[in-house]
Scaffold this motif. Sequence first.
Motif, short mmCIF file in Angstrom:
data_model
loop_
_atom_site.label_atom_id
_atom_site.label_comp_id
_atom_site.label_asym_id
_atom_site.label_seq_id
_atom_site.Cartn_x
_atom_site.Cartn_y
_atom_site.Cartn_z
N VAL A 131 48.70 151.77 59.80
CA VAL A 131 49.71 150.47 60.08
C VAL A 131 51.42 150.60 59.35
CG1 VAL A 131 48.21 149.06 60.39
CG2 VAL A 131 49.34 149.01 57.64
N ILE A 164 44.63 151.69 57.88
CA ILE A 164 43.34 150.78 57.51
C ILE A 164 41.84 151.93 57.48
CG2 ILE A 164 41.61 149.21 58.84
CD1 ILE A 164 44.24 148.38 57.31
N LYS A 170 38.25 151.76 58.38
CA LYS A 170 36.97 152.13 58.32
C LYS A 170 35.76 152.49 57.65
CE LYS A 170 36.90 147.89 60.77
NZ LYS A 170 36.39 146.43 60.65
N THR A 207 35.80 148.06 54.90
CA THR A 207 37.53 147.94 56.13
C THR A 207 38.45 148.15 54.70
OG1 THR A 207 37.01 146.90 57.82
CG2 THR A 207 38.97 147.26 57.64
N TYR A 225 42.25 148.75 53.25
CA TYR A 225 43.41 148.59 53.15
C TYR A 225 43.91 150.03 52.46
CZ TYR A 225 48.62 147.50 53.70
OH TYR A 225 49.72 146.73 53.87
N ILE A 252 48.20 141.60 58.96
CA ILE A 252 47.63 143.27 58.57
C ILE A 252 46.25 142.49 58.44
CG2 ILE A 252 46.69 144.69 57.16
CD1 ILE A 252 49.96 145.04 57.30
N ASN A 253 45.59 141.25 57.12
CA ASN A 253 44.82 140.52 57.11
C ASN A 253 44.08 139.77 58.20
OD1 ASN A 253 43.21 139.45 54.75
ND2 ASN A 253 43.90 138.35 55.42
N LEU A 311 44.32 140.05 61.28
CA LEU A 311 43.53 141.43 62.34
C LEU A 311 42.45 141.90 62.02
CD1 LEU A 311 46.82 142.47 64.12
CD2 LEU A 311 45.46 141.01 65.17
N TYR A 312 42.40 142.59 60.84
CA TYR A 312 41.85 143.79 60.40
C TYR A 312 40.67 143.43 58.95
CZ TYR A 312 45.16 146.19 62.55
OH TYR A 312 46.05 147.04 64.11
N LYS A 313 41.10 142.09 58.44
CA LYS A 313 40.25 141.53 57.92
C LYS A 313 39.60 142.64 56.32
CE LYS A 313 38.80 137.83 60.80
NZ LYS A 313 40.43 138.19 61.28
N PRO A 314 40.86 143.69 55.88
CA PRO A 314 40.06 144.50 54.99
C PRO A 314 39.44 143.61 53.54
CG PRO A 314 42.34 144.17 55.04
CD PRO A 314 42.06 143.53 55.60
#
Length: 120
Positions: A2, A22, A24, A29, A31, A45-46, A48-51
Amino acid sequence: MVKADHSSSIDARYLGEPTGLIIKVGKHTVYHFGDTGIFGDMKLINELYKPDVGLIPIGGRFTMDVPTAAYAVNEFFDFKTCIPMHYDTFPPIKADVNDFAKRVTRSKVAILKPFESVEL
């Protein structure tokens, strides 16, 4: 990969695009912000990817400083754990990691020494 927001040249030579990652790992997940300043798309970013884990630079000068990094965590992310990084390795990036921990209100802060680990 990213976006990260950071200069990427030395002695007028282009060194490539700065990035974050990012990753997994099992149920987590992560970041890894990379070397970056704050930017508005961190919120995306939060979303979309929910780290749930963030590795965030706090050293200033070349990255976010303590207040800015804490703002990013509190305003853009829903981390369960954040780990400050990229500070105190040489004088220009000296930072008060305990001040960062006090400023972060929306995440547990894990302050690690070199080679330490944290159970997530």
